[in-house]
Write an enzyme that holds these catalytic residues in place. Structure first.
Site, PDB file in Angstrom:
ATOM      1  N   GLY A 237       0.784  -1.231   0.000  1.00 48.86           N
ATOM      2  CA  GLY A 237       0.000   0.000   0.000  1.00 48.86           C
ATOM      3  C   GLY A 237       0.811   1.274   0.000  1.00 48.86           C
ATOM      4  N   CYS A 341     -11.527   4.769 -29.413  1.00 42.97           N
ATOM      5  CA  CYS A 341     -12.746   5.551 -29.629  1.00 42.97           C
ATOM      6  C   CYS A 341     -13.568   5.660 -28.357  1.00 42.97           C
ATOM      7  CB  CYS A 341     -13.567   4.924 -30.734  1.00 42.97           C
ATOM      8  SG  CYS A 341     -12.661   4.908 -32.271  1.00 42.97           S
ATOM      9  N   TYR A 370       1.180  -1.699 -12.087  1.00 41.62           N
ATOM     10  CA  TYR A 370      -0.151  -1.847 -12.683  1.00 41.62           C
ATOM     11  C   TYR A 370      -0.202  -1.166 -14.047  1.00 41.62           C
ATOM     12  CZ  TYR A 370      -0.599  -2.985  -7.792  1.00 41.62           C
ATOM     13  OH  TYR A 370      -0.369  -3.531  -6.548  1.00 41.62           O
TER      14      TYR A 370
HETATM   15  C1  LIG Z   1      -2.049  -5.556  -4.240  1.00 40.63           C
HETATM   16  C2  LIG Z   1      -1.552  -6.190  -2.998  1.00 40.63           C
HETATM   17  C3  LIG Z   1      -0.348  -5.787  -2.421  1.00 40.63           C
HETATM   18  C4  LIG Z   1       0.506  -4.680  -2.983  1.00 40.63           C
HETATM   19  O1  LIG Z   1      -0.124  -3.458  -2.932  1.00 40.63           O
HETATM   20  P1  LIG Z   1       0.683  -2.133  -3.364  1.00 40.63           P
HETATM   21  O2  LIG Z   1      -0.288  -1.048  -3.139  1.00 40.63           O
HETATM   22  O3  LIG Z   1       1.033  -2.294  -4.781  1.00 40.63           O
HETATM   23  O4  LIG Z   1       1.862  -2.032  -2.482  1.00 40.63           O
HETATM   24  C5  LIG Z   1       0.083  -6.441  -1.289  1.00 40.63           C
HETATM   25  N1  LIG Z   1      -0.634  -7.441  -0.740  1.00 40.63           N
HETATM   26  C6  LIG Z   1      -1.801  -7.866  -1.274  1.00 40.63           C
HETATM   27  C7  LIG Z   1      -2.525  -8.975  -0.661  1.00 40.63           C
HETATM   28  C8  LIG Z   1      -2.306  -7.237  -2.404  1.00 40.63           C
HETATM   29  O5  LIG Z   1      -3.465  -7.661  -2.922  1.00 40.63           O
END
Ligand SMILES: *Cc1c(COP(=O)(O)O)cnc(C)c1O
Length: 411
Positions: A237, A341, A370
């Site tokens: 996150g 489009c 992503y």
């Molecule tokens: C997507 C995800 C992450 C990584 O999230 P980031 O925001 O890219 O750091 C970590 N753990 C789980 C379970 C996820 O689904």
């Protein structure tokens, strides 16, 4: 690579001549990933959490070159689908070190994970619904599991990534202790896990730490009930600055804040950064093909589109754009969009950019997380090639798709 690499990398910091040569050689649109930057981001993150076990969340960028770079740097890999597990193994990961986070897992994913664990009992499977554990048991699985907790607090850059308060993810907080007692009988319960959101920057950090504190509390509760846990996993996150005027996170301070939020814990702390590791390690090169002055806007047409990078259309994400051909031209407000489009196929609206001209080369930054991962073939567009910068060397790590690749499976 050392952890004193700069905490943010802007488009101006890339070698423009080198990028120009890559575009000339490989055509556009083109993804360019810098593997040294991937390793440096991982190392900076890991050094901010010296007592934590850091796993890279593969779904941010599952390219083989990225995975093997991170494995070489000492990262373990967290996967959220069977294909990611297989690709991590193909890149050299020891299956015993993998962690599989199951979200509404299709049968195929559970079959794959249970089979893999039969050979490699170090694999850990994280479930966020009772059904997942029942379905694992029905496959004869009694190995390592972790419970994904829904902390009831979601954080991050967009509603669509605030997983921590979305009922889709994790076991409701208050139901976790009883489920832990039960799972401890049926499996080898080794951890609890939560992932509250994505793209957490300064404003969200306190909320994110509140979620972390709640998960740590639950970790202590479970430790007391079942007599110990191997780990408490706080997910990923951690955000990066997408806008040029945003400051990066100071990871040393974030590390201290997280440690304060966690408090005393016997179990090992785990973290799973995805975006933080790869976002600013990659950009997209795209060529200008159209300049159209209208009363409403100056429209700049490019050969990248929402098929190349869907984040602006999907999450309203801001990505920096730089005119590499003429960065010093006077900036003018322009709207940059691709050949799809739909009005959603736009990378920016009325944004000042060094006045683009036809055949200029633009860079779209922070495309590592992503980015290619969500690329698609809308409008029968073959997906772009990807080139890796590896020190002084460059090599193609993904060929450009052809139209045959787009239609290969049609019958
Ligand atoms: C997507 C995800 C992450 C990584 O999230 P980031 O925001 O890219 O750091 C970590 N753990 C789980 C379970 C996820 O689904």
């Amino acid at each position: 690579m050392s952890h004193d690499s700069p905490p943010v990398r802007r488009l101006a910091d890339w070698d423009h001549d080198r990028l120009g040569r890559l575009a000339a050689e490989h055509a556009t649109p083109l993804y360019v990933v810098d593997l040294d930057r991937v390793a440096a981001n991982y190392e900076r993150f890991a050094s901010a959490f010296p007592d934590a076990h850091v796993m890279y969340a593969a779904k941010a960028h599952t390219g083989r070159a990225v995975l093997s770079t991170l494995l070489d740097a000492g990262a373990d890999i967290e996967c959220a689908a069977w294909g990611e597990l297989q690709r991590a193994i193909d890149a050299g990961a020891d299956p015993n070190t993998l962690q599989y986070t199951a979200v509404n897992p299709p049968d195929r994913d559970l079959d794959y994970a249970a089979d893999l664990a039969a050979e490699h009992p170090g694999l850990t499977i994280t479930g966020g619904a009772r059904d997942t554990f029942d379905r694992l048991e029905a496959r004869g699985y009694d190995g390592r599991v972790a419970i994904r907790i829904n902390p009831g607090i979601g954080t991050g850059h967009h509603e669509k990534v605030a997983t921590g308060k979305d009922a889709k993810f994790g076991i409701p907080y208050d139901e976790v202790p009883e489920l832990a007692d039960e799972l401890n009988e049926r499996f080898d319960l080794v951890g609890v896990h939560a992932h509250a959101g994505s793209g957490v920057l300064h404003d969200d950090l306190d909320d994110h730490c509140r979620a972390i504190g709640k998960v740590a509390d639950m970790g202590r509760t479970i430790e007391d009930r079942i007599g110990g846990l191997e780990f408490v996993d706080f997910g990923g996150g951690f955000g990066v600055p997408y806008r040029e005027d945003e400051a990066p996170l100071d990871m040393q301070i974030v590390g201290e804040k997280v440690r304060d939020a966690v408090g005393e814990l016997e179990a090992q702390i785990k973290l799973e950064p995805g975006r933080y590791v790869v976002a600013d390690s990659e950009l997209i090169l795209t060529e200008v093909n159209t300049i159209k002055e209208t009363p409403a806007a100056t429209v700049v047409g490019v050969d990248a589109s929402l098929a190349t990078l869907i984040r602006p259309a999907m999450f309203d994400s801001y990505h920096p754009i730089r005119n590499l051909t003429a960065p010093d031209r006077e900036a003018e407000p322009v709207s940059v969009g691709g050949p799809c489009c739909t009005s959603a196929d736009v990378f920016c609206t009325d944004r000042p950019i060094a006045r683009p001209e036809r055949e200029d080369l633009l860079a779209i930054g922070n495309a590592g997380a992503y980015g290619y991962e969500l690329a698609n073939q809308f409008h029968s567009q073959p997906r772009p090639a990807e080139v890796a910068i590896d020190g002084d060397e460059t090599r193609i790590v993904r060929e450009r798709e052809t139209l045959e690749d787009v239609t290969r499976l049609e019958r």
